[in-house]
Design a protein around this motif. Structure first.
Motif, PDB file in Angstrom:
ATOM      1  N   VAL A 122       0.120 -82.672 -79.047  1.00 29.55           N
ATOM      2  CA  VAL A 122      -0.833 -81.743 -79.651  1.00 29.55           C
ATOM      3  C   VAL A 122      -0.458 -80.300 -79.318  1.00 29.55           C
ATOM      4  O   VAL A 122      -0.467 -79.426 -80.192  1.00 29.55           O
ATOM      5  N   ALA A 123      -0.118 -80.055 -78.054  1.00 23.90           N
ATOM      6  CA  ALA A 123       0.228 -78.695 -77.638  1.00 23.90           C
ATOM      7  C   ALA A 123       1.479 -78.196 -78.349  1.00 23.90           C
ATOM      8  O   ALA A 123       1.540 -77.039 -78.806  1.00 23.90           O
ATOM      9  N   ILE A 124       2.495 -79.049 -78.478  1.00 23.95           N
ATOM     10  CA  ILE A 124       3.745 -78.632 -79.138  1.00 23.95           C
ATOM     11  C   ILE A 124       3.523 -78.371 -80.619  1.00 23.95           C
ATOM     12  O   ILE A 124       3.979 -77.364 -81.167  1.00 23.95           O
ATOM     13  N   LEU A 125       2.799 -79.275 -81.280  1.00 24.33           N
ATOM     14  CA  LEU A 125       2.598 -79.125 -82.723  1.00 24.33           C
ATOM     15  C   LEU A 125       1.747 -77.906 -83.064  1.00 24.33           C
ATOM     16  O   LEU A 125       1.957 -77.253 -84.091  1.00 24.33           O
ATOM     17  N   THR A 126       0.772 -77.591 -82.212  1.00 24.52           N
ATOM     18  CA  THR A 126      -0.112 -76.458 -82.516  1.00 24.52           C
ATOM     19  C   THR A 126       0.481 -75.116 -82.104  1.00 24.52           C
ATOM     20  O   THR A 126       0.098 -74.085 -82.654  1.00 24.52           O
ATOM     21  N   THR A 127       1.388 -75.121 -81.139  1.00 23.84           N
ATOM     22  CA  THR A 127       1.984 -73.852 -80.691  1.00 23.84           C
ATOM     23  C   THR A 127       3.356 -73.605 -81.313  1.00 23.84           C
ATOM     24  O   THR A 127       3.608 -72.529 -81.863  1.00 23.84           O
ATOM     25  N   ARG A 128       4.240 -74.584 -81.241  1.00 22.14           N
ATOM     26  CA  ARG A 128       5.600 -74.400 -81.757  1.00 22.14           C
ATOM     27  C   ARG A 128       5.659 -74.472 -83.280  1.00 22.14           C
ATOM     28  O   ARG A 128       6.426 -73.743 -83.916  1.00 22.14           O
ATOM     29  N   PHE A 129       4.846 -75.350 -83.860  1.00 19.52           N
ATOM     30  CA  PHE A 129       4.908 -75.557 -85.312  1.00 19.52           C
ATOM     31  C   PHE A 129       3.658 -75.058 -86.031  1.00 19.52           C
ATOM     32  O   PHE A 129       3.560 -75.197 -87.259  1.00 19.52           O
ATOM     33  N   GLU A 130       2.714 -74.505 -85.282  1.00 19.77           N
ATOM     34  CA  GLU A 130       1.485 -73.914 -85.841  1.00 19.77           C
ATOM     35  C   GLU A 130       0.741 -74.889 -86.753  1.00 19.77           C
ATOM     36  O   GLU A 130       0.224 -74.525 -87.804  1.00 19.77           O
ATOM     37  N   GLY A 160       0.131 -87.693 -75.489  1.00 18.46           N
ATOM     38  CA  GLY A 160      -0.737 -87.196 -76.543  1.00 18.46           C
ATOM     39  C   GLY A 160      -1.059 -85.727 -76.377  1.00 18.46           C
ATOM     40  O   GLY A 160      -1.053 -84.957 -77.353  1.00 18.46           O
ATOM     41  N   ALA A 161      -1.324 -85.317 -75.153  1.00 16.26           N
ATOM     42  CA  ALA A 161      -1.658 -83.914 -74.889  1.00 16.26           C
ATOM     43  C   ALA A 161      -0.471 -83.002 -75.194  1.00 16.26           C
ATOM     44  O   ALA A 161      -0.635 -81.930 -75.812  1.00 16.26           O
ATOM     45  N   TYR A 162       0.725 -83.409 -74.783  1.00 23.85           N
ATOM     46  CA  TYR A 162       1.904 -82.580 -75.034  1.00 23.85           C
ATOM     47  C   TYR A 162       2.230 -82.498 -76.518  1.00 23.85           C
ATOM     48  O   TYR A 162       2.641 -81.449 -77.017  1.00 23.85           O
ATOM     49  N   LEU A 194      -3.763 -84.048 -83.906  1.00 25.39           N
ATOM     50  CA  LEU A 194      -4.451 -85.099 -83.150  1.00 25.39           C
ATOM     51  C   LEU A 194      -4.008 -86.502 -83.572  1.00 25.39           C
ATOM     52  O   LEU A 194      -3.616 -87.305 -82.707  1.00 25.39           O
ATOM     53  N   PRO A 195      -4.032 -86.861 -84.869  1.00 22.00           N
ATOM     54  CA  PRO A 195      -3.538 -88.197 -85.233  1.00 22.00           C
ATOM     55  C   PRO A 195      -2.045 -88.365 -84.978  1.00 22.00           C
ATOM     56  O   PRO A 195      -1.586 -89.467 -84.641  1.00 22.00           O
ATOM     57  N   ALA A 196      -1.271 -87.286 -85.129  1.00 26.57           N
ATOM     58  CA  ALA A 196       0.155 -87.373 -84.840  1.00 26.57           C
ATOM     59  C   ALA A 196       0.388 -87.695 -83.365  1.00 26.57           C
ATOM     60  O   ALA A 196       1.273 -88.495 -83.021  1.00 26.57           O
ATOM     61  N   ALA A 197      -0.406 -87.095 -82.498  1.00 29.09           N
ATOM     62  CA  ALA A 197      -0.289 -87.379 -81.065  1.00 29.09           C
ATOM     63  C   ALA A 197      -0.678 -88.819 -80.761  1.00 29.09           C
ATOM     64  O   ALA A 197      -0.043 -89.484 -79.935  1.00 29.09           O
ATOM     65  N   SER A 198      -1.714 -89.308 -81.427  1.00 31.82           N
ATOM     66  CA  SER A 198      -2.142 -90.698 -81.215  1.00 31.82           C
ATOM     67  C   SER A 198      -1.054 -91.669 -81.645  1.00 31.82           C
ATOM     68  O   SER A 198      -0.775 -92.652 -80.954  1.00 31.82           O
ATOM     69  N   ILE A 199      -0.432 -91.385 -82.780  1.00 34.87           N
ATOM     70  CA  ILE A 199       0.641 -92.251 -83.275  1.00 34.87           C
ATOM     71  C   ILE A 199       1.837 -92.217 -82.334  1.00 34.87           C
ATOM     72  O   ILE A 199       2.438 -93.261 -82.029  1.00 34.87           O
TER      73      ILE A 199
END
Length: 202
Positions: A95-103, A91-93, A110-115
């Motif tokens: 969130v980190a990838i989606l917010t940094t690599r894909f902005e 989940g942490a990775y 957060l919900p994408a990481a949970s899923i």
């Protein structure tokens, strides 16, 4: 004589704890104690302005969330899950990838990481649950070690150095950048998670 005095003190302390426990079992007293604890948890950062204490409190809140999840597995389901931290890391990775690599926004990541963590948990848990006892523990332990080695050696996620420049979450126009703000943010998740766990347990 000292042994007798020590024994008497221990008995008095035990009696006090039994009385306190009986008092807390009363619904009104228990709710008042929780409300008082919540008020103290919410206002103490205003009295202690040290960045160090706020940072430690944020980390403590994160580990409380981790412990609440473990309580569901070990306390309610009775499963000894040695690889639980790997799903937390997934989940942490994500969130980190989606917010940094894909902005992507934190609230979408957060919900994408949970899923993502849930899907992988089902994919691994369904076959793993067929084994029992020590074998289940070994399967989950092996998955946790594989995940750690994969993340450590995957350049896309920064390898052993991890990802940098992860944007701070925001609530409306307020960007949560200070440890004090992040503490209240984590506290809200802790309170919500504890309420959900209470409903699941009862």
């Amino acid at each position: 004589m000292r042994i007798v005095e020590t024994g008497a003190k221990v008995e008095r302390v035990a009696g006090f704890l039994r009385t306190l426990q009986l008092g807390l079992r009363r619904r009104g007293v228990r709710q008042a104690a929780w409300a008082l604890g919540l008020v103290v948890a919410a206002v103490w950062p205003l009295a202690l302005t040290s960045v160090y204490f706020h940072t430690v409190a944020v980390l403590a809140g994160i580990y409380i969330l981790l412990g609440l999840g473990m309580n569901v597995l070990m306390g309610n389901a009775g499963l000894v899950h040695a690889g639980y931290a790997a799903f937390w890391g997934i989940g942490a990775y994500v969130v980190a990838i989606l917010t940094t690599r894909f902005e992507l926004s934190f609230w979408l990541a957060l919900p994408a990481a949970s899923i993502a963590a849930a899907v992988l948990a089902v994919a691994i848990g369904v076959p793993a649950i067929r084994v029992s006892g020590l074998y289940f523990v070994l399967v989950m332990l092996g998955f946790g070690e594989i995940f750690q080695l994969a993340m450590t050696n995957w350049d896309y996620v920064g390898g052993p150095n991890g990802l940098y420049g992860i944007p701070a979450p925001s609530v409306g126009q307020l960007v949560l950048q200070t440890p004090q703000q992040l503490y209240w943010f984590v506290l809200a998740f802790v309170v919500a998670s504890m309420l959900i766990m209470h409903r699941l347990s009862n």
